[in-house]
Enzyme design. Structure first.
Site, PDB file in Angstrom:
ATOM      1  N   GLY A  45       0.847  -1.182   0.000  1.00  0.00           N
ATOM      2  CA  GLY A  45       0.000   0.000   0.000  1.00  0.00           C
ATOM      3  C   GLY A  45       0.884   1.233   0.000  1.00  0.00           C
ATOM      4  O   GLY A  45       2.007   1.204   0.502  1.00  0.00           O
ATOM      5  N   HIS A 142      -2.969   7.416   6.603  1.00  0.00           N
ATOM      6  CA  HIS A 142      -1.963   8.314   6.020  1.00  0.00           C
ATOM      7  C   HIS A 142      -2.589   9.604   5.490  1.00  0.00           C
ATOM      8  O   HIS A 142      -2.020  10.678   5.670  1.00  0.00           O
ATOM      9  CB  HIS A 142      -1.189   7.637   4.888  1.00  0.00           C
ATOM     10  CG  HIS A 142      -0.040   6.800   5.349  1.00  0.00           C
ATOM     11  ND1 HIS A 142       1.043   7.334   6.012  1.00  0.00           N
ATOM     12  CD2 HIS A 142       0.202   5.478   5.225  1.00  0.00           C
ATOM     13  CE1 HIS A 142       1.901   6.364   6.290  1.00  0.00           C
ATOM     14  NE2 HIS A 142       1.413   5.232   5.820  1.00  0.00           N
TER      15      HIS A 142
END
Length: 184
Positions: A45, A142
């Site tokens: 990812g 994030h």
């Protein structure tokens, strides 16, 4: 294009990312660059802040895990919004390309429902569970300015302080290009 990975200590990793307006950037090109960057660093990812772009976009590819159900889990998430997280919290040892050589157990809900656009600006609302949900939750964090270390207990954070400070100084070994935070 393969981007260098922004590492721990850079302010972009702690900032909530901005939505992307359709036509503002070429999301198809950026998503392919992000996949190439992620693959070059052996990740599963990658969120845009990890390449220094404070925009709400991430890519995932669970195929390297070689688990059942992951063979087609390669997706682009643009302007995602987690609508619901449900199920039992379960622990798993997570790592991060922006926090190299550190892995710690993180608790996350087992299921989620998410709305997002893909690289063709088609809107989706999907449900994921297990490892797929975990990967999405990690990358979603994030774009919210949250790192997996933020989920750790105060004791664990204190124990990792020296290692994290070394990362901010570039004192680590990785086999991919990184951007070291600028000293202020």
């Amino acid at each position: 294009m393969i981007y260098p990975i922004v590492v721990y200590g850079d302010p972009v990793l702690k900032k909530k990312a901005s939505d992307i307006e359709k036509g503002e950037i070429d999301v198809k090109v950026l998503s392919e660059d992000m996949f190439a960057t992620m693959e070059a660093a052996s990740g599963i990812g990658l969120a845009a802040p990890q390449i220094g772009k404070s925009i709400r976009m991430f890519v995932v590819d669970g195929r390297p895990l070689e688990e059942e159900g992951m063979e087609d889990f390669r997706k682009v998430f643009i302007n995602p919004q987690i609508l619901e997280e449900t199920g039992e919290e379960w622990a798993f040892e997570e790592g991060c390309l922006s926090i190299p050589n550190i892995r710690e157990e993180v608790f996350r809900n087992e299921k989620l429902r998410i709305r997002y656009f893909d690289e063709n600006w088609v809107e989706h609302e999907d449900e994921y569970n297990g490892m797929k949900a975990r990967i999405i939750q990690h990358e979603y964090d994030h774009i919210e300015g949250v790192l997996f270390t933020d989920h750790l207990s105060p004791l664990k954070k204190r124990m990792l302080k020296g290692k994290l400070q070394n990362i901010t100084k570039g004192k680590m070994k990785v086999d991919y290009r990184v951007v070291i935070p600028v000293k202020r």
